[in-house]
Design an enzyme around this catalytic site. Sequence first.
Site, PDB file in Angstrom:
ATOM      1  N   VAL A  99       0.877  -1.163   0.000  1.00 47.56           N
ATOM      2  CA  VAL A  99       0.000   0.000   0.000  1.00 47.56           C
ATOM      3  C   VAL A  99       0.917   1.216   0.000  1.00 47.56           C
ATOM      4  CG1 VAL A  99      -1.886   1.213   1.147  1.00 47.56           C
ATOM      5  CG2 VAL A  99      -1.693  -1.279   1.370  1.00 47.56           C
ATOM      6  N   GLY A 100       1.002   1.915  -1.120  1.00 51.51           N
ATOM      7  CA  GLY A 100       1.948   3.014  -1.231  1.00 51.51           C
ATOM      8  C   GLY A 100       1.361   4.207  -1.964  1.00 51.51           C
ATOM      9  N   TYR A 142       2.022   7.036  -4.694  1.00 50.91           N
ATOM     10  CA  TYR A 142       2.851   7.352  -5.853  1.00 50.91           C
ATOM     11  C   TYR A 142       2.133   8.407  -6.676  1.00 50.91           C
ATOM     12  CZ  TYR A 142       4.266   2.719  -4.353  1.00 50.91           C
ATOM     13  OH  TYR A 142       4.651   1.650  -3.580  1.00 50.91           O
ATOM     14  N   MET A 149      13.077   1.579  -6.145  1.00 53.55           N
ATOM     15  CA  MET A 149      13.288   1.077  -4.794  1.00 53.55           C
ATOM     16  C   MET A 149      11.982   0.739  -4.078  1.00 53.55           C
ATOM     17  SD  MET A 149      15.288   3.654  -5.850  1.00 53.55           S
ATOM     18  CE  MET A 149      17.028   3.835  -6.301  1.00 53.55           C
ATOM     19  N   GLU A 184       7.746  18.763  -7.820  1.00 49.72           N
ATOM     20  CA  GLU A 184       7.971  17.665  -6.885  1.00 49.72           C
ATOM     21  C   GLU A 184       8.316  18.123  -5.461  1.00 49.72           C
ATOM     22  OE1 GLU A 184       7.841  14.648  -6.231  1.00 49.72           O
ATOM     23  OE2 GLU A 184       7.252  13.708  -8.102  1.00 49.72           O
TER      24      GLU A 184
END
Length: 474
Positions: A162-163, A165, A182, A274
């Site tokens: 669960v990330g 992005y 990574m 970013e």
Amino acid sequence: MAFDDLRSFLETLDQEGQLLHVTDEVMPEPDIAAAANAAARMGESAPALYFDRVTGFTDARIAMNVHGSWANHALALGLPKETGTKDQVDAFIRRWADFPVPPERRDDPPWAEHTMEGDDADIFRVLPLIRLNDGDGGFYIDKAAVVSKDPDDPGNSDKQNVGIYRIEVKGRRRLALQPVPMHDIAQHLHKAEGAGQDLPVAITLGNDPVISIVASTPMKYDENEYELAGALRGAPAPVTAAPLTGLPVPWGSEVVIEGVIEGRKREIEGPFGEFTGHYSGGRTMPVIRIDRISHRSRPVFEHLYLGMPWTEVDHLIAASTCVPLYQQLKKDFPEVQAVNAMYTHGLVVIVSTKKRYGGFAKAVGLRVLTTPHGLGYAATVIVVDEDVDPFDLPQVMWALSTKMNPAGDLIQIPNLPVLELAPQAVTPGIVDKLVIDATTPVAPDRRGNYGNQVHDLPETAAWLERLRQLAARR
């Protein structure tokens, strides 16, 4: 208090004076992003923002800066909003001791109220999409939790991921995703593409506040984010099965998008403003085909502004980066006292440690670079003594000023991996890394003259509390 969805957390923020309702009608661009950019400049108690009158949208509901201050981050963890930074990190560490806490399976998720499937799916009919910075290459979704599983071991819940992005909207059923090499999802995709398969994913938006925190945490490959969420919440995290993919997703999400990352397909994605405070440029990235969208009635679109730090992302990933690094280092080096990896997503990491013998601090610094986080992010590591608070930058600067001798305390290691977004890399993804030993030398290292260091007087701590009480009565 454990929150099961975003809406209950927004109610708590409102009750605590940490939510600003912007009642005037605003332009989608640049007003919403500019307001979130400004909110981040309001200090450690900056509020979340809520917009529901947006020009050009009939029923937009947009929440910004939800985790964008230490006060909001404390409330997300069920702590008093006055809780300081170091105390929040310490609470995070204590709760980690309860990991793992298995999630609770629930039926009838609120996001199942409405569904679009196949050719009827259209993300533009669900989300009031806006650009965040004027140089962005398109609309982005940047605070969604993306769920995937290891294709070689799909039944192993410890290997699911669960990330968070960044996701660019390429069309009504098409997205572009950046899987940093990574990160776990990149390993899942690599395995799927090696087998000639697509990778099923579920993208969940508008999650409870702890889900966003754990999705930002650099955990080990075989550690389950929902089990960490349970430890942080003090109660099992509620999850349910996504109807098309079967992937476990948060029960209380606002929107759930299901589809696949299409194997071996790439499209230009970017540029995007970013977390580094720089634009990332355009790169070829994997693409997602949307097959199903489920959502609550009048869903709240939770968005996140990124730009010159600090912004909301810096609060979101601060404690969640410090603590796993601390846990991983502490396992190998019990002498480690604290880890501060808050600055620009941990590109700089500060570690305080005791020493066993000469050169020990350098070994601790080198170990940082081989942690799951350090492999992709940590570019500079500063190691300080155990009596230096790594969260107190004046103390860290004192250590650098008086303990570090460039003749022997700088270790430069060439050609190590770093995420491609790191702007200091000449070749994207490769950078020289630096360990700075700013500790007092111990035997057999006898450099310098450190036999007569001044320490705080024994009565100082009591007087500090006394003076604070006097100041509060003025």
